[in-house]
Design a protein around this motif. Structure first.
Motif, short mmCIF file in Angstrom:
data_model
loop_
_atom_site.label_atom_id
_atom_site.label_comp_id
_atom_site.label_asym_id
_atom_site.label_seq_id
_atom_site.Cartn_x
_atom_site.Cartn_y
_atom_site.Cartn_z
N GLY A 159 0.80 -1.21 0.00
CA GLY A 159 0.00 0.00 0.00
C GLY A 159 0.83 1.26 0.00
N ALA A 160 2.15 1.12 -0.19
CA ALA A 160 3.03 2.28 -0.24
C ALA A 160 3.04 2.88 -1.64
CB ALA A 160 4.45 1.88 0.17
N ILE A 161 3.58 4.08 -1.76
CA ILE A 161 3.55 4.83 -3.02
C ILE A 161 4.98 5.01 -3.52
CG2 ILE A 161 2.84 7.00 -4.10
CD1 ILE A 161 0.87 7.26 -1.62
N PRO A 162 5.39 4.24 -4.53
CA PRO A 162 6.76 4.37 -5.04
C PRO A 162 6.93 5.59 -5.94
CG PRO A 162 5.74 2.23 -5.59
CD PRO A 162 4.65 3.17 -5.21
N ILE A 163 8.13 6.16 -5.89
CA ILE A 163 8.52 7.26 -6.78
C ILE A 163 9.90 6.91 -7.33
CG2 ILE A 163 9.07 9.72 -6.93
CD1 ILE A 163 7.25 10.08 -4.41
N VAL A 164 10.00 6.76 -8.63
CA VAL A 164 11.26 6.35 -9.25
C VAL A 164 12.00 7.56 -9.80
CG1 VAL A 164 12.31 4.92 -11.06
CG2 VAL A 164 10.29 4.08 -9.83
N CYS A 165 13.28 7.65 -9.48
CA CYS A 165 14.11 8.75 -9.98
C CYS A 165 15.20 8.20 -10.89
CB CYS A 165 14.79 9.48 -8.82
SG CYS A 165 13.67 10.18 -7.59
N SER A 166 15.53 8.94 -11.94
CA SER A 166 16.72 8.60 -12.71
C SER A 166 17.94 9.05 -11.92
CB SER A 166 16.68 9.27 -14.09
OG SER A 166 16.51 10.67 -13.98
N PRO A 167 19.11 8.42 -12.14
CA PRO A 167 20.30 8.77 -11.36
C PRO A 167 20.76 10.19 -11.64
CG PRO A 167 20.58 6.67 -12.52
CD PRO A 167 19.35 7.31 -13.08
N ILE A 168 21.29 10.86 -10.60
CA ILE A 168 21.78 12.23 -10.80
C ILE A 168 22.88 12.24 -11.85
CG2 ILE A 168 21.25 12.80 -8.39
CD1 ILE A 168 24.33 13.01 -7.96
N PRO A 169 23.06 13.35 -12.54
CA PRO A 169 24.14 13.41 -13.54
C PRO A 169 25.51 13.50 -12.86
CG PRO A 169 23.08 15.55 -13.31
CD PRO A 169 22.29 14.60 -12.47
N ARG A 170 26.51 13.06 -13.58
CA ARG A 170 27.88 13.25 -13.11
C ARG A 170 28.36 14.63 -13.57
NH1 ARG A 170 28.18 7.47 -13.88
NH2 ARG A 170 29.07 6.49 -12.02
N ASN A 171 29.36 15.13 -12.87
CA ASN A 171 29.92 16.44 -13.23
C ASN A 171 30.93 16.29 -14.37
OD1 ASN A 171 30.31 19.24 -13.02
ND2 ASN A 171 32.09 18.94 -11.69
N ASP A 172 30.44 15.76 -15.47
CA ASP A 172 31.22 15.66 -16.70
C ASP A 172 30.63 16.66 -17.70
OD1 ASP A 172 32.89 13.59 -15.83
OD2 ASP A 172 31.40 12.08 -16.33
N TRP A 173 31.49 17.29 -18.47
CA TRP A 173 31.02 18.31 -19.41
C TRP A 173 31.60 18.07 -20.79
CZ3 TRP A 173 27.95 22.61 -17.88
CH2 TRP A 173 27.67 22.66 -16.50
N LYS A 174 30.80 18.38 -21.79
CA LYS A 174 31.26 18.31 -23.17
C LYS A 174 30.63 19.47 -23.93
CE LYS A 174 31.75 15.21 -27.13
NZ LYS A 174 31.45 13.87 -27.68
N ASP A 175 31.47 20.38 -24.39
CA ASP A 175 31.00 21.55 -25.13
C ASP A 175 29.95 22.34 -24.35
OD1 ASP A 175 32.66 20.81 -27.27
OD2 ASP A 175 31.10 19.50 -28.10
N GLY A 176 30.21 22.49 -23.04
CA GLY A 176 29.31 23.28 -22.21
C GLY A 176 28.04 22.58 -21.80
N LYS A 177 27.92 21.30 -22.11
CA LYS A 177 26.73 20.53 -21.78
C LYS A 177 27.09 19.35 -20.87
CE LYS A 177 23.76 22.86 -24.32
NZ LYS A 177 22.63 23.60 -23.70
N VAL A 178 26.12 18.96 -20.05
CA VAL A 178 26.30 17.80 -19.16
C VAL A 178 25.67 16.59 -19.84
CG1 VAL A 178 25.76 16.82 -16.90
CG2 VAL A 178 26.22 19.27 -17.12
N PRO A 179 26.43 15.53 -20.09
CA PRO A 179 25.87 14.33 -20.73
C PRO A 179 24.74 13.72 -19.89
CG PRO A 179 28.27 14.29 -20.79
CD PRO A 179 27.89 15.43 -19.90
N ARG A 180 23.70 13.25 -20.58
CA ARG A 180 22.55 12.61 -19.92
C ARG A 180 22.71 11.08 -19.97
NH1 ARG A 180 22.25 17.98 -20.27
NH2 ARG A 180 20.15 18.90 -20.17
#
Length: 497
Positions: A159-180
């Motif tokens: 009877g619990a309510i699950p909430i699924v999160c995608s993993p936080i991004p890493r602090n990696d950058w490419k051309d000013g963008k953070v890879p997803r």
């Protein structure tokens, strides 16, 4: 009539009891995940925090309880294999919430002698039979999606309510963008959430967008550290938690009913690093005489620590104590503070004339009574006696002393940079060893580097005289101190550099 009154009383009592239960009911938000959700023991060791440590500050904890069960190093598979999920499942009751975030560790090896925590990529039903090298058990390994779906379904069964999160991004950058990770763990987390018709928080993408607004230069060193592209600082953890909260507000999930309208976010208090010494460490308000302590903060994570430079030009161990400068520092010390202690340049001065700042040589208990210019008497002790006093009284306050030998002068006997390893450097080390505290032989370390650079290059470090460095020399020494601290075994200050 009597029986009717009894029945009426029982009915009203039952109504009151049910109403009271309803009023007293307080759902729990259970959080499961890896070290990006709770790092270590959740005490900010090394300045690292998980978002699960801060999300409670966004919620009304008078109406909902927070339990962060995340554990660093776990994957969706090992969190369950270790029995951590069952511990949560056994506590779940109807109306509770379960925030779920895994993925950072699922990409590891499925079977090895180190962690054996990987899962099969995707959300399929394929399996792999292994004899686990680490646990010595036979095991059937499933896909990432299979493990996430298992948690979701079992939470729903209670009877619990699950909430699924995608993993936080890493602090990696490419051309000013953070890879997803929207083609791997972020995608698979969403697919399971959609399949099970539960709330999905695209933490990876939404946090990456916030990071891109801030820019790489501001994110690195404030929300993440240069030393670690995966785990967040306290500010980074708050950013992650705030993204989850913002997404909950836009969802249909009932957890949003417990979100505070005006949350007061309290970051952990900064650790303090006190510096005590003479002009070679102090701020002398002279561009030609800059102590290394002035630029030392540039080599520190000042989002987590404050560097408080209490060094004073012209002071010896004796005068730093006699003038009350030490008491001023000591009264500010708190458990867990660090204190860097470096003296020697002025301790060789006259004991009973001129500046009255010399201390007795060595580390013994001998004393000398001196009459000061104002007619008062002073009992002068040895250099080592004063150093020992500083160390012991710092330790009594719960602070962590680090003793450094003095910086070398721009003097070159026998074409080698000056050493003081038979006097103040030697006595500093002896005291540090006796008191079992950290010691850095800065005199020898810097002198070796001066030898390698040569007289002409080193000369540029000393624009005023043979003792005091300018900004260039101060930077050189501060960097050397920072690098030397990083090499100290079991010294937690290195986590903040």
């Amino acid at each position: 009539m009597k029986s009717i009154r009894i029945l009426t009383f029982l009915f009203l009592a039952l109504l009151f009891f049910n109403f009271t239960l309803k009023e007293d009911y307080k759902p729990t938000v259970f959080i499961v995940g890896d070290s990006t959700v709770k790092n270590g023991k959740g005490d900010g060791s090394g300045g690292l925090w998980g978002w699960g440590d801060y999300i409670g500050q966004f919620l009304d904890t008078t109406k909902v309880t927070i339990e962060n069960h995340a554990l660093g190093g776990t994957s969706s598979r090992t969190f369950q294999d270790k029995g951590l999920w069952n511990a949560v499942l056994n506590k779940l009751k109807k109306g509770d919430y379960v925030l779920i975030q895994f993925g950072h560790n699922d990409d590891g090896p499925i079977n090895d002698s180190l962690r054996a925590r990987g899962t099969i990529r995707g959300i399929g039903n394929e399996t792999e039979e292994i004899d686990n090298i680490l646990t010595k058990k036979h095991e059937t390994v499933h896909s990432y999606g299979w493990y996430i779906e298992k948690i979701v379904r079992e939470a729903k069964s209670k009877g619990a309510i699950p909430i699924v999160c995608s993993p936080i991004p890493r602090n990696d950058w490419k051309d000013g963008k953070v890879p997803r990770n929207n083609t791997s763990y972020g995608l698979w987390a969403k697919q399971i959430a959609d399949k099970e018709k539960v709330t999905f928080i695209d933490l990876n993408d939404k946090m990456a967008l916030e990071m891109e607004k801030l820019g790489e230069q501001k994110v690195t060193g404030t929300y993440f550290y240069k030393k670690d592209h995966t785990h967040t600082s306290a500010k980074g953890a708050v950013l992650s938690a705030s993204v989850i909260i913002d997404q909950l507000k836009e969802s249909k999930n009932s957890l949003k009913n417990y979100i505070l309208k005006d949350p007061k976010i309290i970051l952990p208090p900064k650790k303090k690093v006190f510096l005590i010494g003479d002009s070679t460490m102090a701020n002398n308000n002279d561009t030609n005489a800059v102590g290394w302590g002035v630029v030392f903060p540039a080599y520190c994570d000042t989002t987590s620590i404050d560097v408080i430079n209490k060094a004073r030009g012209g002071r010896s161990t004796r005068t730093f104590d006699h003038e009350g400068l030490w008491d001023e520092v000591k009264n500010q010390l708190q458990p867990g503070n660090f204190i860097l202690i470096q003296f020697g340049h002025n301790d060789a001065g006259a004991i009973d004339k001129e500046k009255f700042r010399g201390s007795l040589k060595g580390n013994g208990d001998e004393t000398q009574e001196v009459t000061l210019p104002d007619g008062s008497k002073e009992i002068v002790h040895t250099f080592g006696w004063y150093m020992t006093k500083f160390i012991r009284e710092a330790k009594e306050k719960g602070a962590i002393p680090i003793v450094l030998s003095q910086t070398p002068r721009n003097e070159w006997p026998d074409n080698k940079a000056e050493r003081r390893n038979d006097t103040y450097g030697k006595w500093s080390k002896e005291v540090a060893d006796k008191e079992n505290v950290f010691y850095i032989d800065l005199n020898e370390i810097v002198a070796l580097q001066y030898d390698a650079l040569g007289k002409e290059k080193v000369k540029a470090f000393f624009p005023k005289d043979h003792t005091h460095t300018g900004l260039k020399g101060a930077n050189f020494n501060a960097l050397t101190v920072s690098e030397s601290i990083k090499k100290l075994k079991n010294c937690s200050l290195k986590d903040y550099l």
